[in-house]
Enzyme design. Structure first.
Site, PDB file in Angstrom:
ATOM      1  N   HIS A 107       0.993  -1.110   0.316  1.00 59.13           N
ATOM      2  CA  HIS A 107       0.044   0.260  -0.292  1.00 59.13           C
ATOM      3  C   HIS A 107       0.915   1.141   0.408  1.00 59.13           C
ATOM      4  CE1 HIS A 107      -1.727   3.433   2.855  1.00 59.13           C
ATOM      5  NE2 HIS A 107      -2.774   3.246   1.380  1.00 59.13           N
ATOM      6  N   ASN A 109       0.216   5.549  -0.264  1.00 64.50           N
ATOM      7  CA  ASN A 109      -0.397   7.134  -0.229  1.00 64.50           C
ATOM      8  C   ASN A 109       0.202   8.424  -0.768  1.00 64.50           C
ATOM      9  OD1 ASN A 109      -2.010   9.143   1.403  1.00 64.50           O
ATOM     10  ND2 ASN A 109      -3.154   8.256   0.067  1.00 64.50           N
ATOM     11  N   ARG A 111      -0.165  12.257  -0.657  1.00 62.38           N
ATOM     12  CA  ARG A 111      -1.127  13.719  -0.673  1.00 62.38           C
ATOM     13  C   ARG A 111      -0.614  14.786  -0.152  1.00 62.38           C
ATOM     14  NH1 ARG A 111      -1.697  10.218   3.438  1.00 62.38           N
ATOM     15  NH2 ARG A 111      -1.310  10.520   5.741  1.00 62.38           N
TER      16      ARG A 111
END
Length: 304
Positions: A107, A109, A111
């Protein structure tokens, strides 16, 4: 200087392209299908999903850019100063669920968030990271993953990796199971004290190093033979992934509360999962080793 969300957005769109291209190469057969969507309250995104590939059973690499004039409770609960501000949030989020149980799930991410109000300074920060969830324990894979994360952090300070590695261990912890979701990696949030340029450079270092950390592990394990018992164990362990994403994950909650696209938000869930009642691994098995030696915080780089 006001943070430039446009330059962050352009980088993230390029990152989505680069990651999808590299994962398609390692899969060899599967291709990402793109789905563009619009958010009624403002913004939208492009979801890319690869399903039933030669290596990737289901993987998604999502880009989103949402904005509005009212933040959800999940965002303002710990930050009351954000109430009454317009906001924009842009990010890339991905989860890769492999078919072979010897290939770990991963995973990542990255941002950026900014909230503005007329007459006041904007509130902004970067966040993200990546983590690894193996089903069968290979210590050298975990060391390689963490070494790559360490090297990405090193230009920004000697202690950056250790701080964000600790944060990852703490965040991806299933309290009701008393175990980590996997072997961790990096997790950071609310990053703005370096200023915009350095903070953005760190975000890029994390985003750009994800494939360098993951793809060599996939290449090493993707052709290993496995049996149905090992596949069943992978499906059982995937249940922990579902539990974390639906019970604890702040990104899932933020997406749902801001009226994001549900299909894209829940793209992270695996295609097949099994829950067995009170299942226990056999003593001395590799499955037991995952629990005893891997699903707890460790210094993976000790002695490296």
């Amino acid at each position: 200087m006001k943070p430039d969300i446009t330059v962050v957005k352009n980088y993230l769109l390029e990152l989505q392209d680069a990651i999808c291209s590299r994962l398609e190469t390692v899969d060899g057969v599967g291709r990402f299908v793109e789905d563009n969507w619009q958010r009624e309250q403002g913004g939208g995104g492009r979801t890319r999903v690869l399903a039933k590939g030669a290596v990737i059973e289901k993987g998604g690499v999502n880009f989103s850019h949402v904005y509005g004039n009212q933040l959800p409770a999940s965002a303002t609960a710990q930050r009351p100063e954000l109430q009454g501000r317009d906001f924009e949030a842009v990010g890339v989020s991905l989860v890769i669920h492999p078919d072979n149980p010897f290939v770990p799930t991963s995973h990542a991410n990255v941002r950026f968030f900014i909230a503005e109000k007329s007459g006041e300074e904007p509130v902004w920060w970067f966040g993200g990271g990546y983590d690894l969830t193996p089903y069968y324990p290979f210590e050298e894979d975990c060391v390689f993953w963490h070494q790559t994360a360490h090297d990405a952090c090193l230009p920004f300070g000697e202690d950056v990796y250790s701080r964000y590695k600790q944060w990852c261990d703490d965040y991806f912890f299933l309290k009701h199971r008393h175990e980590t979701r996997g072997v961790g990696g990096l997790f950071f949030d609310d990053l703005n004290d370096w200023g915009f340029e350095k903070s953005f450079a760190f975000l890029r270092a994390v985003g750009d190093s994800y494939c360098d950390a993951y793809v060599p592990i996939v290449e090493k394990r993707k052709s290993m033979a496995f049996d149905q018992q090992q596949k069943d164990f992978q499906l059982y362990r995937r249940g922990r992934y579902v539990e974390f994403n639906l019970v604890f994950d702040r990104g899932t909650l933020f997406g749902l509360q801001t009226g994001g696209r549900t299909e894209s938000i829940l793209m992270s869930l695996p295609p097949e999962v099994k829950w067995g009642y009170d299942w226990k691994p056999d003593p001395g098995s590799r499955e037991e080793m995952l629990y005893t030696d891997f699903l707890k915080p460790r210094d993976w780089l000790k002695g490296q």
